[in-house]
Scaffold this active site. Structure first.
Site, PDB file in Angstrom:
ATOM      1  N   GLN A 149     -11.334  -0.301 -12.833  1.00 27.76           N
ATOM      2  CA  GLN A 149     -11.432  -0.326 -11.374  1.00 27.76           C
ATOM      3  C   GLN A 149     -12.283  -1.464 -10.833  1.00 27.76           C
ATOM      4  OE1 GLN A 149     -12.766   3.618 -10.454  1.00 27.76           O
ATOM      5  NE2 GLN A 149     -11.106   4.545 -11.605  1.00 27.76           N
ATOM      6  N   LYS A 150     -13.103  -2.064 -11.675  1.00 29.30           N
ATOM      7  CA  LYS A 150     -13.998  -3.096 -11.160  1.00 29.30           C
ATOM      8  C   LYS A 150     -13.652  -4.474 -11.709  1.00 29.30           C
ATOM      9  CE  LYS A 150     -17.781  -0.127  -9.939  1.00 29.30           C
ATOM     10  NZ  LYS A 150     -19.185   0.217 -10.103  1.00 29.30           N
ATOM     11  N   ASN A 151     -12.389  -4.727 -11.873  1.00 29.30           N
ATOM     12  CA  ASN A 151     -11.944  -6.002 -12.417  1.00 29.30           C
ATOM     13  C   ASN A 151     -11.332  -6.816 -11.273  1.00 29.30           C
ATOM     14  OD1 ASN A 151      -9.384  -7.465 -13.201  1.00 29.30           O
ATOM     15  ND2 ASN A 151     -10.355  -7.323 -15.197  1.00 29.30           N
TER      16      ASN A 151
END
Lengths: 364, 342
Positions: free
Chosen positions: A123-125
């Site tokens: 989710q944090k890419n």
């Protein structure tokens, strides 16, 4: 490692052992002469990326390259060159198509699903969110330079608008502060120019967690998009926000929000500042108000009001006394900051008459 | 292991001293005896990884522990003649993020001649948009980080006149939020790392006086938690990297003394890994070069010294490089007049 639509290969067969890839010359990583950067790749990683370099070298943009990027992304989703290669392939083989009222084209739909799954996994890419943005832009024919969409059909647009809001909502349900998700959501709201349901969503998030600073940021984003900064509208917003303020006085976010909100006010600014000061007073006088961010705003507003209004020795003395407490007991880790505010405050408002008054008050 | 609270941590009792020889060993080993998996997975940011490690070594006066020729050869290998940009490693695409790291490394070694710098200038120039913002590469993502990379890269090469600096500053200011902070784009939430990029860019452009130092300084001060560490946003956990981003920003704003420096030092020292060397994000976590640089950088700003007279070189708060290098290039940054000196 293969995902979604592309052919799944379990157990994994190395590309170098696949007959259908024999025509591609794999290119091993050449790290140059430097021992400080020598790399010992895992075998599968090396195999996949050797073929990625191979197809980049030949410029091949085909379905099998799409499948290869799937494996490469599975091994390292942060490699933005591979994501770009994937987009080049998608364009070359004609996957992106404008959405219509029956939804996305079937193959394009698979690409959306692939990216959404990747987003759920990592989710944090940056790359996954950037890819999603590219897909949405393709689907509605969005032109960044003119900020316009090619697709005009409201039904078609509504399908995608809801899908993207749902995607970000899902991701924010895992982590309500995910920066990428919020950015994507703001982008969606702004290109579709529809903020109508957003305040309700923000209220729901703040009810779940009143300390969610991202939701406070979104609240400001929504409020300012409405462009109504009349006294009536600001007062209504102040009333709504105050319900959240009361829940957790020490929560810095709503106090920052109020500071920003009242900065939007024109001539009615002093009226609103007085209102906030009046609402804070009971907390301050009851000594339950040792909320640092509240006291910070309280002092700042009184300072502003004194600058623009009549001197008020009593108010002046109260603030000086409060600042003494900030420095010594309430917030000593930021003592230097409060020292600075004290000096600024006294220089602005403390004539000799007031100074005498203050000394008496402080000593009392 | 530090105990966890929801939004802060409790520090272990006494922090260790600053273990410089261990950190130097940790960093010089990082490039050679590395874990295969980690090394593979970080290839996409290798150039920045080298800048973090080398800058940290230079602060400890140990830059000579890495062979200069190899580093310069690596940087040259990552240079794309065609575009003028640098990639993080060979066979990757060039990007502003890695172009800044590459130029920083060349500046440290006084080796700008290793590449055709006029191409680098053209690369940066080509990425500026009509609103003053910068794409990170040809694929069009906009982020305030890229503004910092663009402006810092050009400043190091003394080529700021290649871009529209006024518009670059205007874009930065358009990212300022209601709370005084900055997000990565207009409307995005304030975040200490992005504030550093904003403040750093404005400082290089000598336009830092366009922001209200008191309002932003206060928001930054509020990042200090009881543990002494800083978080990057309200209600988040403290992390050593924010020690750098918050403190460097406050320093540029002339307000570095608004926080409790002793408590911060204690927090940073507690994040050292006493067995492997290096700093982690929080006490007890795994150390890496990124947090090692930012831990050491913050200690350098704080002028940390202990009884063993361990002393770090002075760091420049804007470029996050040894001040000696910035001085040798004759670069001056703008620092706001102090807010704390009264």
């Amino acid at each position: 490692m293969s995902t979604s639509d592309d052919e799944s290969t379990t157990p994994h067969v190395f590309y170098k052992d696949r007959p259908e890839w024999q025509d591609v010359q794999p290119i091993p990583s050449d790290e140059g002469p430097s021992p400080v950067v020598a790399i010992d790749y895992s075998e599968q990683f090396a195999d996949v990326y050797n073929y990625i370099r191979g197809v980049i070298n030949t410029g091949e943009l085909s379905r099998r390259v799409l499948s290869l990027t799937c494996d490469a992304i599975g091994l390292n989703a942060a490699n933005y060159t591979v994501w770009q290669l994937r987009r080049d392939v998608l364009e070359a083989i004609g996957v992106p198509k404008l959405i219509d009222e029956s939804g996305l084209d079937k193959e394009f739909e698979k690409e959306f699903t692939f990216c959404e799954k990747m987003i759920e996994n990592i989710q944090k890419n940056y790359q996954v969110w950037h890819h999603q943005k590219a897909l949405v832009s393709w689907a509605v024919g969005y032109d960044e330079s003119t900020k316009t969409m090619q697709v005009k059909n409201p039904e078609a647009l509504d399908i995608l608008f809801k899908r993207e809001l749902q995607l970000t909502k899902d991701i924010l349900s895992y982590d309500a502060k995910n920066y990428h998700a919020w950015q994507h959501r703001q982008w969606i709201l702004s290109i579709f120019k529809d903020y109508s349901g957003e305040l309700e969503y923000v209220n729901q998030l703040l009810t779940d967690d009143v300390r969610n600073n991202s939701a406070w940021n979104q609240r400001y984003f929504v409020f300012t998009s409405m462009q109504d900064f009349s006294q009536e509208s600001l007062t209504e917003e102040l009333n709504a926000v105050w319900e959240f303020v009361k829940v957790a006085l020490c929560n810095e976010s709503p106090w920052s929000y109020l500071r920003g909100l009242i900065r939007l006010a024109g001539d009615c600014r002093p009226t609103l500042q007085k209102e906030v000061v009046a609402r804070c007073k009971p907390f301050v006088s009851k000594k339950e108000g040792t909320s640092v961010p509240m006291l910070g705003l309280y002092i700042e507003f009184i300072d502003d009001l004194l600058r623009n209004g009549e001197p008020d020795p009593e108010e002046f003395a109260e603030v000086v006394c409060l600042l003494e407490h900030m420095i010594k007991t309430i917030d000593p880790i930021r003592a230097k900051y409060w020292d600075y505010i004290m000096t600024k405050f006294v220089n602005a408002h403390g004539d000799s008459e007031l100074d005498k008054f203050t000394k008496v008050e402080i000593n009392a | 292991m530090a105990a966890s609270l929801s939004t802060d941590i409790i520090l272990p009792n006494a922090p260790p001293d600053l273990l410089l020889p261990k950190h130097a060993g940790f960093l010089s080993k990082y490039g050679t005896a590395k874990d295969d998996y980690d090394y593979c997975m970080t290839e996409f940011l290798r150039m920045s990884g080298m800048y973090w490690g080398l800058t940290a070594l230079q602060l400890m006066d140990r830059l000579d522990s890495v062979p200069k020729e190899d580093v310069v050869a690596f940087v040259q290998d990552c240079f794309h003649e065609g575009t003028g940009g640098f990639s993080p490693a060979k066979d990757h695409d060039p990007h502003l993020l890695y172009s800044l790291s590459a130029i920083q490394i060349l500046a440290m070694y006084d080796e700008f001649k290793a590449v055709d710098c006029s191409k680098v200038v053209e690369f940066v120039q080509s990425l500026q948009q009509p609103d003053g913002s910068f794409f990170g590469d040809k694929y069009g993502e906009v982020d305030i980080r890229f503004s910092f990379c663009a402006v810092a890269t050009l400043a190091l090469m003394k080529k700021l006149d290649a871009i529209d600096t006024r518009k670059a500053a205007d874009f930065i200011l358009s990212c300022q939020n209601f709370d005084g902070g900055f997000g990565s784009k207009p409307g995005s939430e304030s975040h200490a790392g992005l504030i550093y990029c904003a403040v750093g860019t404005l400082s290089i452009l000598k336009e830092i006086d366009r922001i209200d130092g008191d309002a932003l300084g206060w928001w930054l001060c509020e990042r200090q938690l009881k543990s002494g560490g800083f978080n990057g946003r309200p209600e988040k956990l403290p992390d050593v990297c924010y020690s750098w981003w918050v403190l460097a920003s406050l320093t540029i704003l002339g307000r570095g003394d608004w926080i409790d420096q002793k408590a911060l030092i204690k927090f940073i020292l507690s994040c050292q890994d006493v067995s492997t060397g290096g700093f982690a994000d929080r006490p007890g976590d795994v150390a890496d070069p990124f947090h090692t640089l930012f831990g050491l950088g913050a200690l350098s700003i704080l002028g940390y010294e202990d009884e063993t007279t361990v002393k770090l070189k002075k760091i420049n708060p804007v470029f996050c490089m040894s001040q000696e290098v910035i001085d040798s290039l004759g670069i001056e940054v703008q620092i706001l007049p102090g807010g704390g000196a009264c």
